[in-house]
Design an enzyme around this catalytic site. Structure first.
Site, PDB file in Angstrom:
ATOM      1  N   ALA A 128       0.973  -0.975  -0.049  1.00 10.62           N
ATOM      2  CA  ALA A 128      -0.162  -0.668  -0.139  1.00 10.62           C
ATOM      3  C   ALA A 128       1.319   1.246  -0.308  1.00 10.62           C
ATOM      4  O   ALA A 128       0.569   2.440  -0.206  1.00 10.62           O
ATOM      5  CB  ALA A 128      -1.001  -0.054   0.820  1.00 10.62           C
ATOM      6  N   ASN A 194       1.741  -3.160   8.855  1.00  9.14           N
ATOM      7  CA  ASN A 194       2.061  -3.824   6.964  1.00  9.14           C
ATOM      8  C   ASN A 194       2.669  -2.064   6.947  1.00  9.14           C
ATOM      9  O   ASN A 194       4.122  -2.757   6.275  1.00  9.14           O
ATOM     10  CB  ASN A 194       1.004  -4.147   6.356  1.00  9.14           C
ATOM     11  CG  ASN A 194       0.773  -5.385   6.756  1.00  9.14           C
ATOM     12  OD1 ASN A 194       1.725  -6.290   6.662  1.00  9.14           O
ATOM     13  ND2 ASN A 194      -0.350  -6.003   6.689  1.00  9.14           N
ATOM     14  N   HIS A 224      -2.056   7.748   3.603  1.00  8.97           N
ATOM     15  CA  HIS A 224      -0.410   7.567   4.156  1.00  8.97           C
ATOM     16  C   HIS A 224       1.021   8.764   3.482  1.00  8.97           C
ATOM     17  O   HIS A 224       0.630   9.093   2.450  1.00  8.97           O
ATOM     18  CB  HIS A 224       0.097   6.181   3.101  1.00  8.97           C
ATOM     19  CG  HIS A 224      -0.861   5.347   3.578  1.00  8.97           C
ATOM     20  ND1 HIS A 224      -1.225   4.441   4.672  1.00  8.97           N
ATOM     21  CD2 HIS A 224      -1.621   4.207   2.289  1.00  8.97           C
ATOM     22  CE1 HIS A 224      -1.657   3.285   4.824  1.00  8.97           C
ATOM     23  NE2 HIS A 224      -1.965   3.666   3.391  1.00  8.97           N
TER      24      HIS A 224
HETATM   25  N1  NAD Z   1       1.821  -4.546   2.468  1.00  5.69           N
HETATM   26  C1  NAD Z   1       1.000  -3.849   2.608  1.00  5.69           C
HETATM   27  O1  NAD Z   1       0.894  -2.857   2.519  1.00  5.69           O
HETATM   28  C2  NAD Z   1      -0.612  -5.021   2.990  1.00  5.69           C
HETATM   29  C3  NAD Z   1      -1.978  -3.830   2.723  1.00  5.69           C
HETATM   30  C4  NAD Z   1      -3.048  -4.683   2.977  1.00  5.69           C
HETATM   31  C5  NAD Z   1      -2.843  -6.242   3.054  1.00  5.69           C
HETATM   32  N2  NAD Z   1      -1.745  -6.966   3.556  1.00  5.69           N
HETATM   33  C6  NAD Z   1      -1.917  -8.206   4.117  1.00  5.69           C
HETATM   34  O2  NAD Z   1      -2.530  -8.745   3.275  1.00  5.69           O
HETATM   35  C7  NAD Z   1      -2.857  -9.746   3.997  1.00  5.69           C
HETATM   36  C8  NAD Z   1      -3.910 -10.450   3.499  1.00  5.69           C
HETATM   37  O3  NAD Z   1      -5.055  -9.671   2.888  1.00  5.69           O
HETATM   38  P1  NAD Z   1      -6.048  -8.991   2.433  1.00  5.69           P
HETATM   39  O4  NAD Z   1      -6.996  -8.317   2.064  1.00  5.69           O
HETATM   40  O5  NAD Z   1      -6.258 -10.169   1.118  1.00  5.69           O
HETATM   41  O6  NAD Z   1      -7.657 -10.158   3.429  1.00  5.69           O
HETATM   42  P2  NAD Z   1      -8.166 -11.376   3.366  1.00  5.69           P
HETATM   43  O7  NAD Z   1      -9.078 -11.074   5.044  1.00  5.69           O
HETATM   44  O8  NAD Z   1      -9.509 -10.670   2.145  1.00  5.69           O
HETATM   45  O9  NAD Z   1      -8.469 -12.605   2.914  1.00  5.69           O
HETATM   46  C9  NAD Z   1      -7.397 -13.178   3.649  1.00  5.69           C
HETATM   47  C10 NAD Z   1      -7.280 -14.636   2.724  1.00  5.69           C
HETATM   48  O10 NAD Z   1      -6.329 -15.489   3.462  1.00  5.69           O
HETATM   49  C11 NAD Z   1      -7.029 -16.620   4.039  1.00  5.69           C
HETATM   50  N3  NAD Z   1      -5.909 -17.663   5.449  1.00  5.69           N
HETATM   51  C12 NAD Z   1      -6.389 -17.002   6.461  1.00  5.69           C
HETATM   52  N4  NAD Z   1      -5.081 -17.800   7.481  1.00  5.69           N
HETATM   53  C13 NAD Z   1      -4.445 -18.486   6.151  1.00  5.69           C
HETATM   54  C14 NAD Z   1      -3.386 -18.865   6.686  1.00  5.69           C
HETATM   55  N5  NAD Z   1      -3.006 -19.764   8.110  1.00  5.69           N
HETATM   56  N6  NAD Z   1      -3.102 -20.101   6.006  1.00  5.69           N
HETATM   57  C15 NAD Z   1      -3.572 -20.242   4.707  1.00  5.69           C
HETATM   58  N7  NAD Z   1      -4.810 -19.383   4.794  1.00  5.69           N
HETATM   59  C16 NAD Z   1      -5.518 -17.769   5.231  1.00  5.69           C
HETATM   60  C17 NAD Z   1      -8.161 -16.871   4.508  1.00  5.69           C
HETATM   61  O11 NAD Z   1      -8.674 -17.842   4.055  1.00  5.69           O
HETATM   62  C18 NAD Z   1      -8.308 -15.622   3.170  1.00  5.69           C
HETATM   63  O12 NAD Z   1      -8.338 -16.711   1.729  1.00  5.69           O
HETATM   64  C19 NAD Z   1      -3.641  -9.226   5.989  1.00  5.69           C
HETATM   65  O13 NAD Z   1      -4.152  -9.722   6.148  1.00  5.69           O
HETATM   66  C20 NAD Z   1      -2.138  -8.000   5.384  1.00  5.69           C
HETATM   67  O14 NAD Z   1      -1.840  -8.636   7.272  1.00  5.69           O
HETATM   68  C21 NAD Z   1      -0.762  -6.494   3.416  1.00  5.69           C
END
Ligand code: NAD
Length: 271
Positions: A128, A194, A224
């Protein structure tokens, strides 16, 4: 030659990323998608994501047996704990979206040691936040000070420590709800971990990178801001990211950042 790519997670980021990967069959082969719960993932694997359906699994061993070269985690901090080590052991590179998981020094040291031993790489998405290329280059030139400012509408701070310290509904001016190190911010405000962690790991580290979190009734969406001063000059960056419709807590650009990182692994010219 195609790059064999597997995903952990099939939520907002995983679905958008899978769609992007499937659009590049000459460069990418999607070998598997590891999820926590199969039923919601199957329900999402429809329309232009139908090709993902046979690749979904909640079993790590067959998913790894498909021999991915690069695994992209987009599933959260618990998934990093559950799977990162096994992925590196299996000889895959690992691209992490949940960069905040690396605010735990022990976890970071362990992944670094495992990646070194396996001759693999742990890559972090810029996600992001932007400007990471400038910040890492400026770090090498010599950085003095880095501040990350997260600005959200007051209601977005509900459920955080800001709620007990401020009457969020009554704020009529920008209010500083947290000021401290990136490490303290990751501990007290994990939902912001993050982006703050990405800026900190790219620059002065978790203890020296400053974080300010603002409840601002003047903004409609999350903002941000990064400000940095050093030998290379002064950076002032402001991002107004659109949320992903599938998960409003995730910026839409995050999946595209992961897709770009994957495509860069197999592009003739990389930028
Ligand atoms: N770096 C960044 O800027 C940034 C921004 C947004 C999100 N993120 C990270 O990305 C992650 C995912 O975001 P999203 O919006 O897709 O979330 P989301 O909630 O839409 O999807 C999460 C997915 O992960 C799966 N999951 C959860 N725990 C699991 C496990 N132990 N093993 C396998 N699958 C698992 C869930 O079933 C779901 O399919 C967030 O939790 C966050 O940590 C990072």
């Amino acid at each position: 030659m195609t790059l064999r790519v597997a995903l952990i997670g099939f939520g907002a980021i995983g679905q958008r990323l899978a769609r992007g990967l499937l659009a590049h069959p000459d460069a990418i082969e999607l070998t598997g998608v590891l999820v926590h719960e199969l039923e919601p993932a199957r329900a999402a694997a429809v329309g232009d994501l139908q090709a993902v359906r046979p690749l979904l699994t909640d079993q790590r061993e067959p998913w790894l047996a498909a021999r991915p070269e690069l695994v992209v985690e987009c599933a959260g901090h618990a998934a990093v704990d559950a799977h990162a080590e096994a992925v590196l052991h299996a000889g895959c590179d690992l691209l992490l979206a949940s960069v905040g998981a690396l605010t735990d020094d022990h976890r970071l040291a362990r992944l670094r040691a495992l990646a070194t031993a396996a001759g693999r790489q742990v890559l972090l998405v810029s996600g992001a936040i932007g400007g990471i290329d400038w910040l890492t280059a400026a770090r090498d030139a010599g950085l003095r000070e880095v501040v990350y400012r997260g600005r959200k509408p007051p209601a977005a701070w509900r459920g955080s420590p800001a709620e007990s310290a401020h009457r969020l509904d009554a704020l009529d001016a920008p209010t500083l709800v947290f000021k401290g190190s990136a490490r303290q911010a990751a501990r007290d405000y994990p939902r912001n971990a993050n982006v703050a962690a990405t800026v900190a790991l790219a620059t002065l580290g978790l203890d020296l990178t400053r974080v300010e979190l603002w409840a601002d009734p003047g903004v409609a969406e999350n903002r941000h801001e990064v400000e940095a001063w050093g030998e290379a000059g002064h950076l002032l960056l402001r991002l107004e990211n659109r949320p992903d419709p599938e998960n409003p807590r995730t910026s839409l650009v995050t999946a595209h950042s992961a897709l770009r990182a994957v495509l860069n692994r197999c592009s003739a010219v990389v930028l």
